[in-house]
Scaffold this active site. Structure first.
Site, PDB file in Angstrom:
ATOM      1  N   ASP A 116       5.440   3.652  -4.950  1.00 23.39           N
ATOM      2  CA  ASP A 116       5.197   3.693  -3.646  1.00 23.39           C
ATOM      3  C   ASP A 116       6.458   3.205  -2.703  1.00 23.39           C
ATOM      4  O   ASP A 116       7.475   2.843  -3.319  1.00 23.39           O
ATOM      5  CB  ASP A 116       3.941   2.625  -3.535  1.00 23.39           C
ATOM      6  CG  ASP A 116       3.607   2.368  -1.866  1.00 23.39           C
ATOM      7  OD1 ASP A 116       3.695   3.467  -1.152  1.00 23.39           O
ATOM      8  OD2 ASP A 116       3.076   1.590  -1.412  1.00 23.39           O
ATOM      9  N   GLU A 175      10.656   6.091   0.346  1.00 21.62           N
ATOM     10  CA  GLU A 175      11.274   7.036   1.320  1.00 21.62           C
ATOM     11  C   GLU A 175      12.707   6.776   1.255  1.00 21.62           C
ATOM     12  O   GLU A 175      13.585   7.820   1.445  1.00 21.62           O
ATOM     13  CB  GLU A 175      10.723   7.088   2.498  1.00 21.62           C
ATOM     14  CG  GLU A 175       9.317   7.293   2.410  1.00 21.62           C
ATOM     15  CD  GLU A 175       8.147   6.604   1.890  1.00 21.62           C
ATOM     16  OE1 GLU A 175       8.642   5.508   1.667  1.00 21.62           O
ATOM     17  OE2 GLU A 175       7.203   7.094   1.346  1.00 21.62           O
ATOM     18  N   ASP A 228      -0.391   7.427   3.857  1.00 25.48           N
ATOM     19  CA  ASP A 228      -1.364   6.544   4.903  1.00 25.48           C
ATOM     20  C   ASP A 228      -2.192   7.422   5.892  1.00 25.48           C
ATOM     21  O   ASP A 228      -1.520   7.671   6.976  1.00 25.48           O
ATOM     22  CB  ASP A 228      -0.991   5.389   5.522  1.00 25.48           C
ATOM     23  CG  ASP A 228      -0.523   4.532   4.485  1.00 25.48           C
ATOM     24  OD1 ASP A 228      -0.606   4.585   3.194  1.00 25.48           O
ATOM     25  OD2 ASP A 228       0.351   3.502   4.599  1.00 25.48           O
TER      26      ASP A 228
HETATM   27  O1  MIG Z   1       3.152  -1.090   3.260  1.00 25.95           O
HETATM   28  O2  MIG Z   1       0.989  -1.332  -1.599  1.00 25.95           O
HETATM   29  O3  MIG Z   1       0.783   4.125   1.105  1.00 25.95           O
HETATM   30  O4  MIG Z   1      -1.174   3.414  -0.632  1.00 25.95           O
HETATM   31  O5  MIG Z   1      -1.999   0.741  -0.835  1.00 25.95           O
HETATM   32  C1  MIG Z   1       2.096  -0.617   2.704  1.00 25.95           C
HETATM   33  C2  MIG Z   1      -0.266  -1.320  -0.335  1.00 25.95           C
HETATM   34  C3  MIG Z   1       2.333  -0.348   1.271  1.00 25.95           C
HETATM   35  C4  MIG Z   1       1.425   1.825   1.356  1.00 25.95           C
HETATM   36  C5  MIG Z   1       0.764   2.825   0.286  1.00 25.95           C
HETATM   37  C6  MIG Z   1      -0.656   2.540   0.232  1.00 25.95           C
HETATM   38  C7  MIG Z   1      -0.644   1.114  -0.544  1.00 25.95           C
HETATM   39  C8  MIG Z   1      -0.001  -0.084   0.505  1.00 25.95           C
HETATM   40  N1  MIG Z   1       1.424   0.460   0.461  1.00 25.95           N
END
Ligand code: MIG
Length: 789
Positions: free
Chosen positions: A418, A421, A497
């Site tokens: 996650d 980017e 998201d």
């Molecule tokens: O700032 O880890 O897209 O799937 O549950 C949010 C928490 C961070 C973004 C991801 C989402 C995940 C969430 N993350």
């Protein structure tokens, strides 16, 4: 994610992070100013062709102020490289030497023509480039490119009849014609909405589709760029050489050839094609166990449970919170005994904490991203202030790969990347790191402008390598939010998201299809949308549609109500069960598609224009492989929908009723039904418990049908496999299916079931008539003969 959502998600830590992210945003502004490169608004034309010379597989052309190299890397597949400018590293295209290709070259009044395998590329004296077939039909017409600042701008003509697809994940219409995008991977503010740009994952590849033909253009340049599909095609890169490849053929051939260049998808373990249950977060061991029990109790199949950020110790990556998960190894063993794998999230931000081993190692071994003055790049994410690995540095990737051991030793089967980017919480100006950062870039050195878009891809390289290293007998599996062309070699993707609304569901289909043709064959969205509270209807429709997409997962944010299949009512639970069972009955079919993607570069889901270019406008239906047509209901309140059938004949998957091809029909689609059809002439393997049922769909016309395939192996690892192909031909009133097999894997069951859909009179297998209700046939038959009258 924006500050407000962040705070909603973080009740206790909210204040500290809010303040820090404000500080970060201000600091970043100062850094962007302090290290801003001198402005360069120069515009330099390439000038006139002065000389050219033949090289192996092509030619080089000297223009007044630039140089063009044209090389056919395969017959009919040109690569064009305009310099000056840094050549791309070998992260995306890792092949630089190709077999020599014979190219016929002739010089005419307008320029120099290069001919290979039915394709003629003409370099004009002004630097324009025309690609045509040998009948003179122009496929693509490039204007002379322009050197703009430190980079290049490429321009090409757009014809009225062209549609364009690809570019990664975009919140755009299906055809991107008329759009303009920034290629700069970015977490949007909150959930993405129509038109938001840029988003998590980009790809510098687009497919042109028109009744006259098709081509795919792929630019191997990772610098920040803009792509416009307005009056003409324009790609403007902030740095690097202008290197691109032009693939010609049918849309399907072009996409396959493109994967041939950027790499076929890694073969996933079979479990990854099953159903995944996720939540931000299942916060402790008891909750994980409760989910597994819930699925067992309600008789729902489940392959994977994902663990979001709460499992970590204070959000420190590669640690486990011992209070919440006192014995993760035991937990994963118990889950595995029930056939459930655990996947853990990993964020790239490493908490700046002098007592944290990972931070100390990264700092001491110089593995973090830096600013031009040698200071660490600091950004705020979940652990508050963080440093970020420089994944463009092979040493940093090696170090990161090493870290997976801890979690693999605890029985974790796959990893969820996650925030890559990379994301950093900012109050304004985009949730990412300063663009003035510098990188090792494979030892050659370079700026964040070049490295940014490759960050997640290079993280995936490390994650893949870590899994190969510490569980060599099993296949790696990674789910990545960000990425670039080339990601398929290492990872799957989910669309980040999403909003809990109908547009988001509709957009999911467009995104998955556009990702598929631009380098990411495995994707899917959070069922129900990430951050909202979908009603029962939206949840079920999303669930049904996703059951036929490559990645099948329910996920929901920490501030939303729970969303497991039993959280609504009995009816919802029963309907999810129908679709889970349908998915699992098609697992062998999916697995066979996965093997084909790995072997040949094909995609798993296919847009309808791959069947018929007239169907470029269909963005609410898709093919799964060559045999199944999915037509999910994507609108509120609808219990019927219009289905467009490509040529051939089609059978309703549930009822067997037949539809003619090249027509449209209104079909019934009550809440528990997702319309799905099988193409006449196909042979589809269906899982019935431990047995395979071969389902044959009678074609309406004479000639070869699409037939089918069945790939089998141990479901993971690198052992023996068996690939069976079922060639189907209809001649007059006889349909013949011939089996061919390669490989040493022996399936447990020595027989299988045969089911024939469509009217027929009698069936014989290897010359012996199949009598009465007997449907059992030997798995290794040679020929099935079906008499239709
Ligand atoms: O700032 O880890 O897209 O799937 O549950 C949010 C928490 C961070 C973004 C991801 C989402 C995940 C969430 N993350």
């Amino acid at each position: 994610m924006d500050i407000i959502t962040t705070i909603k998600g973080l009740k206790n830590l909210g204040m500290e992070i809010l303040v820090a992210s404000m500080q970060y945003t201000i600091q970043r502004g100062k850094l962007e100013k302090k290290f801003a490169p001198p402005k360069d608004d120069s515009v330099t034309p390439v000038g006139q062709l002065e000389s050219w010379e033949r090289i192996e597989s092509g030619a080089t052309f000297n223009f007044t102020s630039a140089k063009l190299e044209v090389v056919f890397i395969k017959p009919g597949l040109p690569r064009l490289t305009w310099t000056p400018g840094t050549l791309p590293g070998n992260t995306v295209v890792n092949k630089n030497s190709f077999k020599p290709v014979e190219v016929a070259i002739d010089e005419g009044a307008f320029g120099v023509g290069l001919e290979s395998d039915g394709l003629k590329l003409t370099v004009g004296k002004d630097g324009s480039v025309t690609v045509a077939d040998l009948d003179g039909n122009v496929i693509r017409q490039d204007e002379p490119p322009i050197m703009t600042g430190r980079g290049w701008t490429s321009r090409a003509a757009m014809n009225d009849d062209e549609s364009f697809f690809g570019m990664g994940m975009k919140a755009s219409p299906f055809s991107v014609r008329g759009c303009e995008f920034s290629l700069w991977n970015m977490e949007p503010r909150g959930a993405y909405k129509a038109g938001d740009d840029p988003l998590y994952i980009s790809s510098p590849a687009y497919l042109s589709v028109s009744p006259r033909g098709s081509y795919l253009a792929f630019f191997d340049n990772s610098f920040k760029s803009t792509f416009s599909f307005k009056e003409r095609l324009e790609s403007r890169f902030e740095g690097g050489a202008l290197r691109y490849y032009l693939f010609t053929g049918t849309p399907e051939e072009n996409v396959t050839k493109f994967y041939g260049l950027v790499g076929h998808a890694a073969m996933p373990p079979r479990w990854a094609l099953g159903y995944h249950q996720c939540r931000w977060s299942y916060e402790n061991e008891a909750q994980v166990r409760e989910i597994a029990e819930g699925f067992a109790k309600h008789d729902l199949p489940l392959s994977v449970i994902h663990m979001d950020i709460h499992y970590m110790d204070g959000y420190r990556v590669f640690t486990v919170d011992r209070k919440r998960f006192p014995d993760l190894k035991k937990l994963s063993q118990d889950m595995l005994a029930q056939g459930i794998r655990l996947v853990t999230i990993l964020d790239p931000g490493v908490k700046i904490d002098p007592d944290y081993f990972l931070f100390k190692q990264g700092r001491d071994q110089d593995l973090f991203m830096k600013l031009p003055d040698g200071e660490l790049v600091r950004g705020v994410v979940w652990p508050c202030w963080c440093a970020f690995p420089d994944f463009s540095d092979p040493a940093a990737r090696d170090w990161w790969a090493q870290q997976y051991k801890v979690l693999i030793d605890k029985g974790i089967s796959g990893f969820w990347h996650d925030m890559n980017e990379p994301a950093a919480f900012a109050a304004w100006g985009g949730s990412t790191l300063p663009s003035v950062a510098v990188h090792k870039l494979e030892g050659r050195g370079g700026t964040h402008l070049e490295a940014h878009n490759l960050y997640a891809l290079q993280e995936a390289m490390a994650g893949f390598e870590g899994q190969r290293r510490f569980k060599p007998e099993r296949r790696p599996w990674i789910l990545s939010r960000s990425g670039w062309a080339g990601l398929a070699r290492y990872a799957w993707h989910w669309t980040g998201d999403s909003e809990s609304n109908w547009w988001s569901l509709q957009q999911t289909i467009r995104i998955v299809l556009n990702l598929s043709v631009s380098g990411v064959p495995y994707s899917g969205a959070d069922i129900g949308g990430f951050g909202g509270n979908p009603d029962k209807e939206l949840y079920l429709r999303w669930f049904e549609a996703t059951a036929m997409l490559p990645f099948f997962r329910v996920h929901s944010a920490v501030f939303t109500p729970r969303r497991e299949p039993w959280c609504y009512d009995e009816e919802t639970l029963d309907i999810t069960r129908i679709h889970l069972r349908r998915r699992y009955s098609l697992l062998s079919y999916w697995y066979t598609l996965a093997a084909a993607a790995t072997r040949t570069g094909s995609t798993l889901v296919r847009p309808l224009y791959m069947e018929d270019v007239k169907l470029v406008g269909v963005d609410d239906q898709f093919m799964v492989g060559h045999s199944l047509l999915a037509a999910p209901v994507l609108e509120k309140g609808c219990v019927t929908r219009k289905v467009t059938f490509p040529a051939g004949n089609w059978y309703d998957w549930e009822t067997g009723s037949m539809f003619e091809g090249d027509t449209t029909a209104e079909v019934l689609a009550p809440l528990d039904t997702m319309p799905m059809f099988a193409r006449g002439g196909s042979v589809v393997p269906v899982d019935e418990g431990n047995q395979i049922e071969l389902r044959v769909f009678i074609p309406a016309n004479d000639g070869p049908g699409v037939g089918g395939e069945l790939y089998r192996d141990a479901g993971d690892g690198y052992g023996a496999s068996l690939l069976e192909t079922f060639a189907l031909v209809r001649q007059d009133n006889v349909v013949t299916i011939t089996r061919q097999a390669t490989g040493d894997f022996r399936p447990e069951a020595t027989d299988m079931l045969l089911k024939i859909v469509g009217s027929h009179k009698s069936v014989s297998v290897d010359g012996r008539a199949l009598e009465g209700d007997n449907r059992l046939i030997p798995f290794d038959f040679s020929t099935i003969t079906i008499n239709l009258d």
